[in-house]
Design an enzyme around this catalytic site. Structure first.
Site, PDB file in Angstrom:
ATOM      1  CG  ASP A   5      51.743  38.296  44.348  1.00 13.07           C
ATOM      2  OD1 ASP A   5      52.008  39.042  45.305  1.00 13.07           O
ATOM      3  OD2 ASP A   5      50.668  37.662  44.279  1.00 13.07           O
ATOM      4  CB  SER A  25      40.643  38.007  39.423  1.00 13.06           C
ATOM      5  OG  SER A  25      39.881  38.556  40.479  1.00 13.06           O
ATOM      6  CG  HIS A  60      45.642  41.801  48.001  1.00 11.95           C
ATOM      7  ND1 HIS A  60      44.817  40.763  48.370  1.00 11.95           N
ATOM      8  CD2 HIS A  60      44.967  42.459  47.024  1.00 11.95           C
ATOM      9  CE1 HIS A  60      43.699  40.811  47.656  1.00 11.95           C
ATOM     10  NE2 HIS A  60      43.774  41.824  46.828  1.00 11.95           N
ATOM     11  CB  THR A 120      42.944  35.775  48.017  1.00  9.83           C
ATOM     12  OG1 THR A 120      43.466  35.742  46.696  1.00  9.83           O
ATOM     13  CG2 THR A 120      43.346  37.097  48.667  1.00  9.83           C
ATOM     14  CB  VAL A 159      58.233  40.985  39.572  1.00 14.70           C
ATOM     15  CG1 VAL A 159      59.078  40.507  38.384  1.00 14.70           C
ATOM     16  CG2 VAL A 159      58.546  40.176  40.819  1.00 14.70           C
ATOM     17  NE  ARG A 160      55.659  47.213  38.144  1.00 10.67           N
ATOM     18  CZ  ARG A 160      54.974  46.477  39.018  1.00 10.67           C
ATOM     19  NH1 ARG A 160      55.260  45.190  39.170  1.00 10.67           N
ATOM     20  NH2 ARG A 160      53.999  47.003  39.734  1.00 10.67           N
ATOM     21  CG  LEU A 186      37.818  30.560  46.220  1.00  8.59           C
ATOM     22  CD1 LEU A 186      36.628  30.623  45.256  1.00  8.59           C
ATOM     23  CD2 LEU A 186      37.893  29.181  46.869  1.00  8.59           C
ATOM     24  CE1 TYR A 187      40.099  38.470  47.497  1.00 11.82           C
ATOM     25  CE2 TYR A 187      39.231  38.681  45.265  1.00 11.82           C
ATOM     26  CZ  TYR A 187      40.147  39.043  46.239  1.00 11.82           C
ATOM     27  OH  TYR A 187      41.108  39.974  45.948  1.00 11.82           O
ATOM     28  CB  SER A 242      50.877  37.607  47.816  1.00 11.54           C
ATOM     29  OG  SER A 242      50.086  38.663  47.287  1.00 11.54           O
ATOM     30  CE1 TYR A 288      40.060  47.801  42.564  1.00 12.11           C
ATOM     31  CE2 TYR A 288      40.668  47.115  40.342  1.00 12.11           C
ATOM     32  CZ  TYR A 288      40.286  46.801  41.641  1.00 12.11           C
ATOM     33  OH  TYR A 288      40.156  45.479  42.007  1.00 12.11           O
ATOM     34  CE  LYS A 296      47.368  36.474  44.626  1.00  9.02           C
ATOM     35  NZ  LYS A 296      47.418  37.711  45.362  1.00  9.02           N
TER      36      LYS A 296
END
Length: 369
Positions: free
Chosen positions: A285, A106, A254, A155, A288-289, A128-129, A252, A24, A230
């Site tokens: 976003d 989230s 997602h 989002t 990024v690592r 926010l959704y 983004s 997931y 976003k």
């Protein structure tokens, strides 16, 4: 094993977590092309370092929506963190606060806005959704505001859930001992088992597909908090977002979990920055690592970046200590990148410090006569 970089947490999380949970967090949509591309695109940006600059002092501090933070590295909203570790969002909130940076909680957290606020001081945003029942949304936004959250990250790329095939295969659902804490008292905190992904069924039942630009304006009537939009990937939507009153934009896709074959966010960033024309800050976003990735994003005009998967993987591996370590490793790598590029402050990071493979047109082969 001594962990020396952020990506090493991925393998540890894979060993420690149940397959359904790891998949997931880790998987993307459909062919997962964008998932790979979010990482790969960074490798098509190279540095043009400047030398013989006194870099004995380096300042990484910045302000986001007026809040001073220690570095331009923040925490993205990732759902259901108690699947990774019993402390879940509590641990993440404490780690972000200790690092002097922003955590975004989230909507689908396994800890409520009030619980996260109770962990102590810190600058926190709320993702926010928008549910079909607008009373639920208004209530949630008011609760976030009362709990001291400083901004809403709306989002906008999820009118329906992307096709995440690992979740379908695993019949993903929230483990029975957990709930979506923000919705617990509203009979919306549980996720039923389904023939495919339990989350996809939940979204189909609850999330408002009619969400449109007028709702960005509606949100401004129910809250004084600044609204970050976003999920923006184009210049056209950037201009509309600014007209609609957005306080900032998060480029983004997602985490490559929605529409596959959209560009990597680092590829879409410059188009968005140019369209914003400095009127609002633009963040990024996705993928990024490394500290080098942070520098590249800032060189292309981002005001800061958010990390998602590194947080849940490090949380799974080592709890709060893991999240702290991720933030500190990225900070140290970013500082080193600044020093080796000849930049002493964020404003000194410019487009001149990088070259991308899309900068100059590729020469056409000369036809043979």
């Amino acid at each position: 094993m001594e962990i020396t970089n952020v990506s090493e947490y991925d393998a540890i999380a894979k060993q420690k977590l149940p397959k359904m949970v790891y998949d997931y967090y880790a998987s993307g949509a459909e062919d997962q092309w964008t998932l790979q591309e979010n990482r790969n695109a960074f490798s098509r940006i190279l540095f043009r370092p400047r030398i013989l600059i006194d870099v004995s002092k380096i300042d990484m501090t910045t302000t986001v929506l007026g809040f001073k933070i220690s570095m331009p590295i923040m925490i993205a909203p990732t759902a259901m963190q108690k699947m990774a570790h019993p402390e879940g969002e509590y641990a993440t909130a404490r780690a972000a606060s200790a690092a002097g940076t922003i955590m975004t909680l989230s909507s689908w957290a396994t800890s409520s806005v009030e619980e996260v606020a109770s962990t102590g001081p810190g600058i926190r945003f709320f993702q926010l959704y928008v549910y079909k029942d607008r009373n639920v949304v208004a209530q949630l936004v008011r609760r976030a505001e009362r709990a001291g959250f400083k901004a809403i990250a709306l989002t906008v790329d999820t009118p329906r859930l992307g096709r995440r095939e690992a979740d379908i295969k695993n019949r993903f659902t929230l483990p029975p001992f957990l709930t979506l804490k923000n919705f617990e008292g509203l009979d919306l905190g549980k996720m039923d088992k389904a023939d495919d992904s339990g989350l996809a069924s939940y979204v189909a039942g609850q999330i408002d597909r009619s969400l449109s630009w007028k709702d960005v304006k509606w949100l401004q009537t129910i809250t004084k908090l600044p609204i970050l939009v976003k999920g923006v990937l184009t210049a056209e939507d950037t201009r509309i977002a600014i007209q609609a009153g957005a306080a900032g934009i998060i480029v983004s896709n997602h985490g490559a979990r929605q529409l596959d074959y959209v560009p990597a966010t680092i590829m879409a960033l410059e188009e968005v920055v140019k369209a914003a024309q400095g009127r609002v800050p633009v963040f990024l976003d996705g993928g990024v690592r490394r500290g080098t990735d942070v520098f590249k994003a800032l060189a292309l005009g981002a005001s800061g970046i958010f990390i998602g998967r590194p947080v849940v993987f490090s949380l799974a591996a080592e709890g709060e200590a893991g999240v702290r370590k991720v933030l500190s490793m990225l900070r140290e790598e970013f500082e080193l990148t600044m020093a080796l590029s000849g930049c002493r402050s964020l404003k000194e990071i410019t487009r001149e410090h990088i070259v991308t493979d899309w900068d100059s047109p590729h020469p056409r082969p000369v036809p043979r006569l």
